[in-house]
Design a protein around this motif. Structure first.
Motif, PDB file in Angstrom:
ATOM      1  N   TYR A   1     -13.566  52.533  26.108  1.00 10.63           N
ATOM      2  CA  TYR A   1     -13.834  51.107  26.292  1.00 10.63           C
ATOM      3  C   TYR A   1     -14.071  50.748  27.756  1.00 10.63           C
ATOM      4  CZ  TYR A   1     -11.803  51.031  21.618  1.00 10.63           C
ATOM      5  OH  TYR A   1     -11.536  51.289  20.311  1.00 10.63           O
ATOM      6  N   ASP A   2     -13.702  51.631  28.661  1.00 11.97           N
ATOM      7  CA  ASP A   2     -13.937  51.337  30.079  1.00 11.97           C
ATOM      8  C   ASP A   2     -15.314  51.806  30.542  1.00 11.97           C
ATOM      9  OD1 ASP A   2     -11.449  50.207  30.354  1.00 11.97           O
ATOM     10  OD2 ASP A   2     -10.496  52.149  30.746  1.00 11.97           O
TER      11      ASP A   2
ATOM     12  N   TYR B   1     -27.868  43.167  16.003  1.00  8.77           N
ATOM     13  CA  TYR B   1     -27.445  43.114  17.403  1.00  8.77           C
ATOM     14  C   TYR B   1     -28.622  43.193  18.371  1.00  8.77           C
ATOM     15  CZ  TYR B   1     -22.427  43.296  16.557  1.00  8.77           C
ATOM     16  OH  TYR B   1     -21.142  42.996  16.202  1.00  8.77           O
ATOM     17  N   TRP B   2     -29.678  43.907  17.972  1.00 14.41           N
ATOM     18  CA  TRP B   2     -30.837  44.014  18.870  1.00 14.41           C
ATOM     19  C   TRP B   2     -31.833  42.929  18.508  1.00 14.41           C
ATOM     20  CZ3 TRP B   2     -32.473  49.820  19.735  1.00 14.41           C
ATOM     21  CH2 TRP B   2     -31.607  50.381  20.672  1.00 14.41           C
TER      22      TRP B   2
ATOM     23  N   ARG C   1     -13.312  42.088  23.771  1.00 16.58           N
ATOM     24  CA  ARG C   1     -13.398  43.137  24.786  1.00 16.58           C
ATOM     25  C   ARG C   1     -14.824  43.337  25.284  1.00 16.58           C
ATOM     26  NH1 ARG C   1     -11.792  47.593  21.932  1.00 16.58           N
ATOM     27  NH2 ARG C   1      -9.566  47.401  22.244  1.00 16.58           N
ATOM     28  N   ASN C   2     -15.799  42.865  24.480  1.00 18.30           N
ATOM     29  CA  ASN C   2     -17.219  43.026  24.819  1.00 18.30           C
ATOM     30  C   ASN C   2     -17.655  44.471  24.981  1.00 18.30           C
ATOM     31  OD1 ASN C   2     -18.206  40.400  24.731  1.00 18.30           O
ATOM     32  ND2 ASN C   2     -17.340  39.938  26.730  1.00 18.30           N
ATOM     33  N   THR C   3     -17.169  45.311  24.111  1.00 22.69           N
ATOM     34  CA  THR C   3     -17.673  46.689  24.069  1.00 22.69           C
ATOM     35  C   THR C   3     -17.853  47.058  22.603  1.00 22.69           C
ATOM     36  OG1 THR C   3     -15.506  47.706  23.851  1.00 22.69           O
ATOM     37  CG2 THR C   3     -16.333  47.382  26.095  1.00 22.69           C
TER      38      THR C   3
ATOM     39  N   LEU D   1     -26.872  43.274  27.702  1.00 22.61           N
ATOM     40  CA  LEU D   1     -25.669  44.100  27.670  1.00 22.61           C
ATOM     41  C   LEU D   1     -24.446  43.234  27.437  1.00 22.61           C
ATOM     42  CD1 LEU D   1     -26.074  46.596  30.669  1.00 22.61           C
ATOM     43  CD2 LEU D   1     -26.585  46.967  28.267  1.00 22.61           C
ATOM     44  N   ALA D   2     -23.502  43.778  26.657  1.00 26.47           N
ATOM     45  CA  ALA D   2     -22.248  43.057  26.472  1.00 26.47           C
ATOM     46  C   ALA D   2     -21.396  43.166  27.735  1.00 26.47           C
ATOM     47  CB  ALA D   2     -21.509  43.609  25.261  1.00 26.47           C
ATOM     48  N   GLN D   3     -21.637  44.217  28.520  1.00 24.68           N
ATOM     49  CA  GLN D   3     -20.905  44.416  29.778  1.00 24.68           C
ATOM     50  C   GLN D   3     -21.921  44.639  30.905  1.00 24.68           C
ATOM     51  OE1 GLN D   3     -17.806  44.283  30.597  1.00 24.68           O
ATOM     52  NE2 GLN D   3     -16.583  44.510  28.748  1.00 24.68           N
TER      53      GLN D   3
ATOM     54  N   ARG E   1     -21.418  46.691  34.129  1.00 26.28           N
ATOM     55  CA  ARG E   1     -21.243  48.154  34.118  1.00 26.28           C
ATOM     56  C   ARG E   1     -22.556  48.905  34.045  1.00 26.28           C
ATOM     57  NH1 ARG E   1     -16.608  48.675  29.550  1.00 26.28           N
ATOM     58  NH2 ARG E   1     -15.012  47.430  30.577  1.00 26.28           N
TER      59      ARG E   1
ATOM     60  N   CYS F   1     -18.106  51.929  28.195  1.00 24.88           N
ATOM     61  CA  CYS F   1     -19.148  51.316  27.351  1.00 24.88           C
ATOM     62  C   CYS F   1     -19.778  50.124  28.062  1.00 24.88           C
ATOM     63  CB  CYS F   1     -18.539  50.872  26.031  1.00 24.88           C
ATOM     64  SG  CYS F   1     -19.683  49.952  25.001  1.00 24.88           S
ATOM     65  N   ILE F   2     -21.131  50.110  28.089  1.00 29.41           N
ATOM     66  CA  ILE F   2     -21.840  49.006  28.740  1.00 29.41           C
ATOM     67  C   ILE F   2     -22.285  47.947  27.733  1.00 29.41           C
ATOM     68  CG2 ILE F   2     -22.643  50.423  30.663  1.00 29.41           C
ATOM     69  CD1 ILE F   2     -25.368  50.556  29.241  1.00 29.41           C
ATOM     70  N   GLY F   3     -22.095  48.227  26.458  1.00 32.41           N
ATOM     71  CA  GLY F   3     -22.459  47.252  25.430  1.00 32.41           C
ATOM     72  C   GLY F   3     -23.941  47.136  25.185  1.00 32.41           C
ATOM     73  N   CYS F   4     -24.658  48.287  25.197  1.00 31.95           N
ATOM     74  CA  CYS F   4     -26.108  48.228  24.961  1.00 31.95           C
ATOM     75  C   CYS F   4     -26.420  48.148  23.473  1.00 31.95           C
ATOM     76  CB  CYS F   4     -26.807  49.440  25.572  1.00 31.95           C
ATOM     77  SG  CYS F   4     -26.487  50.996  24.722  1.00 31.95           S
ATOM     78  N   LYS F   5     -25.447  48.468  22.637  1.00 29.55           N
ATOM     79  CA  LYS F   5     -25.553  48.336  21.166  1.00 29.55           C
ATOM     80  C   LYS F   5     -26.471  49.353  20.516  1.00 29.55           C
ATOM     81  CE  LYS F   5     -25.312  43.732  22.572  1.00 29.55           C
ATOM     82  NZ  LYS F   5     -26.276  42.824  23.082  1.00 29.55           N
TER      83      LYS F   5
ATOM     84  N   PHE G   1     -19.365  47.667  15.755  1.00 34.26           N
ATOM     85  CA  PHE G   1     -19.621  46.269  16.072  1.00 34.26           C
ATOM     86  C   PHE G   1     -19.241  46.051  17.522  1.00 34.26           C
ATOM     87  CE2 PHE G   1     -15.423  46.873  14.315  1.00 34.26           C
ATOM     88  CZ  PHE G   1     -14.596  46.255  15.240  1.00 34.26           C
ATOM     89  N   ILE G   2     -19.627  44.877  18.051  1.00 35.30           N
ATOM     90  CA  ILE G   2     -19.181  44.530  19.396  1.00 35.30           C
ATOM     91  C   ILE G   2     -17.903  43.714  19.257  1.00 35.30           C
ATOM     92  CG2 ILE G   2     -19.696  43.084  21.416  1.00 35.30           C
ATOM     93  CD1 ILE G   2     -21.279  45.572  21.601  1.00 35.30           C
TER      94      ILE G   2
END
Lengths: 388, 199
Positions: free
Chosen positions: B88-89, A14-15, B112-114, A73-75, A78, B91-95, B107-108
């Motif tokens: 899930y609200d 993922y990174w 939902r992308n989180t 970022l996936a989001q 945010r 999470c910014i998805g930084c992984k 996993f992502i």
């Protein structure tokens, strides 16, 4: 004993490249700032004349570095959550505040660095004068008292900047070093290795940027600057030596650690031979180190440029080998993970690199880069000179 | 003492039908290509001396979860009963959590992308039901319950059997206990992987 997985699920790396590039940019920012703070903070006179070049480079690289993270970022919408939460156990959370404090400090520091020359530039008229007028916020006093105050403030904010630069890049070492799941990353040396390789690549890029700025702003490299570049190249030699020693220590301990560590070392040495031994440590460290051993070579600008380019490439390879290579060893299952950069990632990286170059070019061409005794050439408009 | 949910996976009973994997997908609406739980199957040795092993994997709901420690926005949190969940609200998805989890449990979610992972079917457990994987397991190999309740089946199994966990050295203190799991399945044989099986 042969073990064959005949059923497993696919996992992803993922990174990828944006994260490696983020580490790379912050490293070069910290490196170039610490190098040029030798003049304003540590009082080594000859470095004072390049303080301006260094701080602009540090600010711009640091402004673009976190954008890589934002796009990763996936989001991305945010990202503000980062500012509204503190998680003391997360190195990434420490970084959020450092990534704000450090550039703010540098901007204040550079304002005091440029103030006098911006006031002097007001008389020239045109776009530059109105731009300076805006940046000065009305502080146009050039009495001796005001100039002394500038010097004191340079030293003050520069002195804050040095530890901040160390922290802003050191913390990225903790991001990887704190992950005990991956043997390649999990070492207390990681923050120090990151800092030393930052000094190497920061110095390398700084030499090249300094040459370009001198060439376009003053028409040619005078002997004064050539001598300074030789000095910086000499420093680069020592940075490479320390970085190389740290890498050797890291590798030896990795080799003698647990099975995952030994396997990681074996992986770097065999599976990643070309990028780890060849590019990162051979071409990126050993060759420039040998080149810079000779005083003659350090005085020859083409060889210094070659060595600088090699260190820049070598440290980029190091960031990629660590960030992506560290995730190639599987945590479950029995296959080495493959990384393929997505088209989006490559677009983001190239786009940000081009944007950073444009912003750097703009700032270097409009800001007064005068240093004691040397004035910008007046005959050719600077913007045209840069465009060529 | 409060509740401490845990799972015991008794590999003497597992037949490798992957029903848990399917039930989880269906219960939790997990998109294609990603899994909250999965069953690894592997074969070791050379003919005629061979053996086959299975290892159902899921989030270990660790006592000291790496994912929770590294989350910069505290989107990952732990309930009193030990369940590790993702907001899930937030999470910014930084992984970072995905990179830090030693078990590949995260996993992502591509829709939902989180970040996402097993929740022990928190909403089912709240309603007094078993997690979907446990509910569906045809041999009763998966057992879920309160480790702090000595009369629960998990507590009894953990107390009366030789148990192992995956990667105990990481200080995550994982709470998925395996009975008769093969060491070769619990962790990747990295040396064999990097040397291509030569050593």
């Amino acid at each position: 004993m042969n073990t064959v997985h005949f059923f497993n699920t696919q996992h992803e790396i993922y990174w990828g490249l944006p994260i490696a590039l983020y580490f790379y940019y912050t490293g070069m920012s910290a490196g170039s700032f610490i190098l040029t703070s030798l003049g304003t903070v540590f009082g080594i006179e000859k470095y004072k004349k390049v303080a301006k070049v260094g701080v602009i480079m540090a600010i711009v690289l640091l402004a673009f570095a976190p954008l890589h993270l934002l796009f990763d970022l996936a989001q991305p919408g945010r990202f503000l959550n980062l500012f509204t939460t503190v998680n003391p156990t997360s190195a990434m959370s420490w970084g959020v505040y450092l990534l704000i404090l450090y550039p703010v400090d540098l901007i204040i520091y550079s304002w005091y660095l440029f103030r006098q020359d911006m006031v002097n530039g007001l008389t020239k008229g045109g776009f530059k004068a109105s731009f300076y007028n805006f940046l000065l916020f009305g502080k146009k006093d050039v009495s001796k008292q005001a100039l002394d105050n500038d010097k004191r403030k340079q030293k003050l904010f520069g002195s804050f900047g040095v530890p901040l630069a160390l922290l802003v890049h050191g913390y990225t070492g903790f991001i990887l070093g704190n992950v005990q799941a991956r043997a390649i990353w999990h070492t207390p040396l990681m923050p120090i290795i990151f800092l030393m390789s930052a000094m190497v690549s920061g110095t390398g890029l700084f030499i090249i940027v300094l040459m370009l700025v001198e060439k376009f702003k003053f028409g040619r490299l005078n002997d004064d600057i050539k001598a300074l570049i030789s000095d910086i190249a000499n420093l680069m030699k020592w940075f490479i030596l320390v970085d190389g020693i740290l890498m050797i220590i890291y590798f030896i301990v990795l080799w003698y650690s647990n099975e995952a560590g030994y396997a990681s070392g074996y992986f770097l040495l065999h599976n990643e031979f070309w990028s780890f031994v060849g590019l990162e440590n051979g071409l990126g460290m050993l060759v420039p180190f040998i080149l810079m051993l000779s005083k003659k070579a350090r005085q020859s600008m083409p060889i210094v440029v070659l060595a600088s380019i090699l260190t820049i490439i070598g440290v980029l390879a190091m960031r990629i080998n660590l960030v992506i290579g560290g995730q190639k060893l599987p945590l479950t299952g029995s296959k080495i993970m493959e990384y393929v950069a997505s088209g989006r990632d490559i677009t983001v990286i190239l786009g940000l690199a081009v944007a950073a170059v444009i912003v750097l070019t703009f700032l270097y061409s409009v800001l007064p880069m005068n240093r004691p005794g040397v004035q910008e050439k007046e005959t050719i408009p600077v913007s045209k000179g840069v465009a060529q | 003492m409060g509740k401490r949910y845990a799972m015991v996976i008794d590999l003497r009973r597992c037949v490798g039908c992957h029903a848990c994997q399917v039930a989880c997908k269906s219960e939790n609406n997990v998109p294609l290509g990603v899994f909250r739980t999965w069953v690894e199957e592997l074969e070791t040795g050379k003919f005629p001396n061979v053996s086959r092993h299975r290892l159902p994997r899921l989030c270990n709901h660790c006592e000291n979860p790496s994912c929770l420690n590294v989350c910069p926005v505290k989107a990952t949190y732990q309930l009193e009963d030990g369940t590790v969940l993702v907001d899930y609200d937030r999470c910014i998805g930084c992984k970072y959590c995905i990179a830090a989890c030693p078990y590949d449990a995260r996993f992502i979610n591509p829709e939902r992308n989180t970040a996402e992972k097993c929740t022990y079917c928190h909403e089912r457990v709240d309603a007094g039901l078993q997690p979907a994987c446990v509910n569906t397991c045809i041999t009763g190999a998966r057992v879920f319950g309160d480790l702090n309740d000595p009369t629960s089946e998990v507590a009894k199994l953990v107390a009366t059997n030789a148990i192992t966990v995956s990667k105990p050295e990481t200080n995550n203190r994982p709470q998925t206990y395996y009975i008769k799991a093969d060491e070769k399945a619990l962790r990747p044989n990295l040396l064999e992987i990097v040397t291509g099986g030569e050593k």
